[in-house]
Design an enzyme around this catalytic site. Structure first.
Site, short mmCIF file in Angstrom:
data_model
loop_
_atom_site.label_atom_id
_atom_site.label_comp_id
_atom_site.label_asym_id
_atom_site.label_seq_id
_atom_site.Cartn_x
_atom_site.Cartn_y
_atom_site.Cartn_z
N ALA A 83 0.79 -1.19 -0.11
CA ALA A 83 -0.07 0.07 0.13
C ALA A 83 0.87 1.13 -0.18
O ALA A 83 1.96 1.32 0.26
CB ALA A 83 -0.73 0.00 1.30
N GLU A 121 -1.84 -9.47 -4.04
CA GLU A 121 -3.07 -9.90 -4.23
C GLU A 121 -3.48 -9.32 -5.60
O GLU A 121 -4.22 -10.02 -6.26
CB GLU A 121 -3.99 -8.92 -3.22
CG GLU A 121 -3.96 -9.63 -1.75
CD GLU A 121 -4.54 -8.70 -0.77
OE1 GLU A 121 -5.56 -8.87 -0.23
OE2 GLU A 121 -4.22 -7.48 -0.78
N GLY A 136 -0.61 -5.75 -1.20
CA GLY A 136 -1.67 -5.58 -2.32
C GLY A 136 -1.00 -6.14 -3.52
O GLY A 136 -1.64 -6.30 -4.70
N GLU A 154 0.72 -7.91 5.91
CA GLU A 154 -0.16 -7.19 6.54
C GLU A 154 -0.18 -7.22 8.03
O GLU A 154 -0.65 -6.23 8.93
CB GLU A 154 -1.54 -7.38 5.89
CG GLU A 154 -1.86 -6.73 4.51
CD GLU A 154 -1.20 -7.65 3.28
OE1 GLU A 154 -1.60 -7.21 2.35
OE2 GLU A 154 -0.83 -8.48 3.76
#
Length: 698
Positions: free
Chosen positions: A68, A110, A107, A130
């Site tokens: 992020a 992901e 992310g 995370e």
């Protein structure tokens, strides 16, 4: 309306019937709003083409999407969200292959999992970190990952936050291939392979997850035993346990748990710890040009001196270590070489570089060999007389401009500097044991320390990969001053009825790495004994003094190194409490008229942390620390304070100044000397302010 930077961050190019999507958002291709907008726009435009057969997605720069954008932390979310981006990728009618290089984290992974194929560049890594911020993957990571790999591998990535190499990810089924080459070239080749059927597409939502419930059950039991430290991975495990549900329902469950994590105290604490590591480098001397440090001298080859020397060698600096006798010099060399061998085993040093690093060490009894070094760090016995002797010699031997540093834990740097003709070159560099492992370095600034010497201390810490915190001069500086105060609270609770075992267990369940009595045994009770003797002449008559530790050390019981301290040890393992402890406690209680009472674990934690906060507040109030967050960094990186609680003054904000004042006043009814409300804390309670506000003001 699209973000103005989106077009620059995400670009596309056509190669006949395949296309490439290029992400370029330096320095780490963080998944900020411009990237998210650009990626959605690129996929929609390319899939509307009608003639494309495959798309390759890659990143410019040194890494794939590495997580992020920290600039968005704490701000209202902007659409498209990352889950929405992942859905667009997954729903693409043209298959997409993600080519990862550097690191694909959070992310980034992901995004890759949402594509129809995944290829890693050799030497790259993937991960879901995370949990290290008190969160869990919130864009499908806990749901998609178990569909491409086994339960144990997925659970390890999701709940540990640690990355794995591309080669391991390939074996685990997360990646389809590992290739060599430049990301753009590999992306084009893999898009063509996808088009030609050589690379088979795998849409994760269509895969059947095979969740091993036994693995989840065992992990759940493990996290439950961790107490407060297990809450974050437990929440991530719960999200992953939904991976076998209907895909859309599973994503919804993950998102609900993610939002719950966003509001949690654990996320607040871990986020604070994350920013603390960066905030402490903001010092008044930050614009100064550091002095060049190309060679280092270390005086003293004991545990600290050997550890400091090891840290310097691991950073590439040549070291000259001075000891008082040949046998001590030989022992120091053996310790340092053993440390370096251990660094190879831990993966901190490449085996092929070991001999070269060892070759940069000179061990001698001749202090004259320090005449040309750029920095000398003294790590001798904690005595002002001894340190004066050392610095008096260094003043005559060292070249002009050499930095003269003391590793003292408590002593006054101003008094050490006054023995020299160049106090502007003198500074405190307080390392923490083991110095080649612990990340904290207190940079202690004396009254006459030159600004560029302070900057040099911080530059050195960066080279050593340590977290430097600026401290002014006082007895114990930031960390040990606060420690000396709150350690008394554990002694008082023990004398009043709580056993060392209960105190240790309560604080470890609260999240401490080790209980205070276990820490004492590990460090050596003789160290505390020496410190108590040093302070004895200035101890106030009204102060409660607990004699039990003196009784233990008088018997030669110093903890782990002697096999007995607060606990008994066999082959280095704790086997039970010191059997003499009850006798010592009974005799002291009887002599002082104390009737022992019961303590709850909650009261133990409450008193311990309140005592810590009280002295930490005084350290900020007196300007010993620049800001509250500096105190937090000291305890996070040097004293085993539970990271998910953010540090003592972050914890103080969670409790509230008024509550803390009320507590201290209540405790003061039993001991008005020890329990005193700091003036700053009383003002904060009256004004409704917080330490966080002080951090924002700088």
């Amino acid at each position: 309306m699209a973000n103005a930077d989106a077009a620059a961050v995400v670009t596309t190019e056509r190669h006949d019937d395949v296309a490439l999507i290029r992400i370029d958002n330096p320095p780490v291709n963080a998944a900020g709003i411009a990237l998210r907008e650009g990626l959605v726009k690129a996929v929609r435009e390319l899939t509307a083409d009608g003639e494309l057969k495959a798309i390759g997605l890659y990143c410019a720069g040194r890494t794939f999407v590495a997580g992020a954008d920290i600039r968005e932390f704490g701000k209202p979310p902007k659409k498209p969200s990352l889950p929405e981006v992942c859905t667009v990728l997954e729903d693409s009618t043209v298959p997409i292959v993600a080519v990862t290089h550097g690191t694909a984290l959070g992310g980034g992974l992901e995004i890759a999992l949402s594509c129809q194929a995944r290829v890693g560049i050799k030497g790259s890594k993937i991960g879901l970190p995370e949990v290290k911020l008190g969160l869990l993957p919130g864009a499908g990571g806990t749901i998609r990952l178990p569909r491409v790999t086994d339960t144990e591998t997925a659970l390890g990535l999701i709940t540990s936050g640690n990355p794995i190499a591309a080669e391991e990810a390939l074996r685990a089924g997360i990646l389809d291939r590992v290739e060599e080459g430049e990301p753009a070239e590999v992306a084009l080749a893999m898009a063509r392979a996808l088009r030609d059927g050589e690379l088979k597409p795998r849409r994760t939502r269509d895969l059947d997850p095979s969740i091993d419930e036994t693995v989840l059950k065992d992990a759940r039991a493990k996290f439950e035993k961790l107490g407060s430290k297990g809450k974050v991975p437990m929440r991530a495990l719960l999200a992953m346990s939904h991976a076998g549900d209907n895909f859309e329902d599973a994503l919804a469950s993950e998102r609900e748990l993610f939002m719950e994590a966003m509001k949690s105290d654990e996320h607040a604490g871990l986020k604070h710890a994350f920013f603390a590591e960066r905030a402490v480098s903001n010092i008044p001397e930050a614009r100064e040009t550091p002095r060049d440090i190309d060679s280092v001298g270390v005086i003293g080859g004991g545990t600290m001196g050997s550890g400091i020397s090891t840290a310097m060698l691991l950073s590439g600096l040549p070291v000259t270590l001075v000891e008082t006798a040949e046998d001590r010099a030989d022992a120091a060399r053996q310790t340092i070489e053993k440390n370096l061998d251990g660094a190879v085993k831990r993966g901190k040093l490449q085996a092929e570089k070991l001999d070269s690093v060892k070759g940069k060490l000179t061990v001698t009894t001749d202090m004259q060999l320090l005449k040309d070094v750029d920095l000398v760090i003294e790590a001798v016995f904690e005595s002002m007389e001894v340190k004066h002797d050392v610095f008096g010699q260094l003043d005559k031997i060292c070249k002009p401009g050499a930095v003269l540093a003391s590793n003292t834990s408590y002593l006054n740097i101003d008094r050490i500097a006054e023995i020299t003709s160049r106090p502007e070159d003198v500074i405190g560099l307080h390392f923490f044991s083991p110095a080649h492992v612990m990340r904290l370095l207190e940079v202690v600034v004396a009254d006459k320390t030159a600004p560029d010497v302070v900057a040099t201390g911080f530059a050195l810490a960066k080279r050593l990969k340590k977290v430097a915190v600026r401290a002014e001069v006082c007895d114990g500086f930031i960390g040990n001053r606060i420690l000396s105060h709150y350690a008394k609270s554990t002694g008082y609770m023990m004398l009043d009825g709580a056993s060392p075992q209960q105190i240790d267990a309560a604080l470890e369940n609260w999240g401490a790495a080790m209980g205070p009595f276990s820490v004492g045994d590990l460090a050596g009770l003789d160290i505390g004994m020496a410190e108590r003797k040093r302070r004895a002449p200035t101890r106030p008559a009204e102060e409660r003094y607990v004699e039990v530790a003196d009784r233990i050390t008088a018997e030669g019981d110093y903890g782990r190194k002697t096999g007995k301290g607060w606990y008994v040890y066999e082959d280095g393992k704790k086997t039970g409490p010191n059997p003499d402890l009850e006798t010592y406690l009974s005799e002291e209680r009887e002599a002082k008229g104390i009737t022992p009472r019961e303590f709850s674990d909650e009261e133990i934690v409450e008193r311990y942390i309140t005592a810590m906060i009280s002295e930490a507040t005084r350290v900020v109030e007196e300007g010993i620390a620049l800001r509250p967050i500096d105190v937090d960094a000291v305890f996070l990186f040097g004293y085993g304070f539970p990271r998910h609680r953010g540090g003592p003054l972050h914890t103080a904000d969670q409790i509230g100044a008024k509550t803390l004042v009320d507590r201290i006043e209540r405790y003061a009814e039993e001991d008005p000397h020890y329990w005193q409300v700091p003036d700053l804390l009383r003002r904060m309670a009256a004004e409704g302010t917080s330490f966080a506000e002080m951090n924002e003001k700088g």
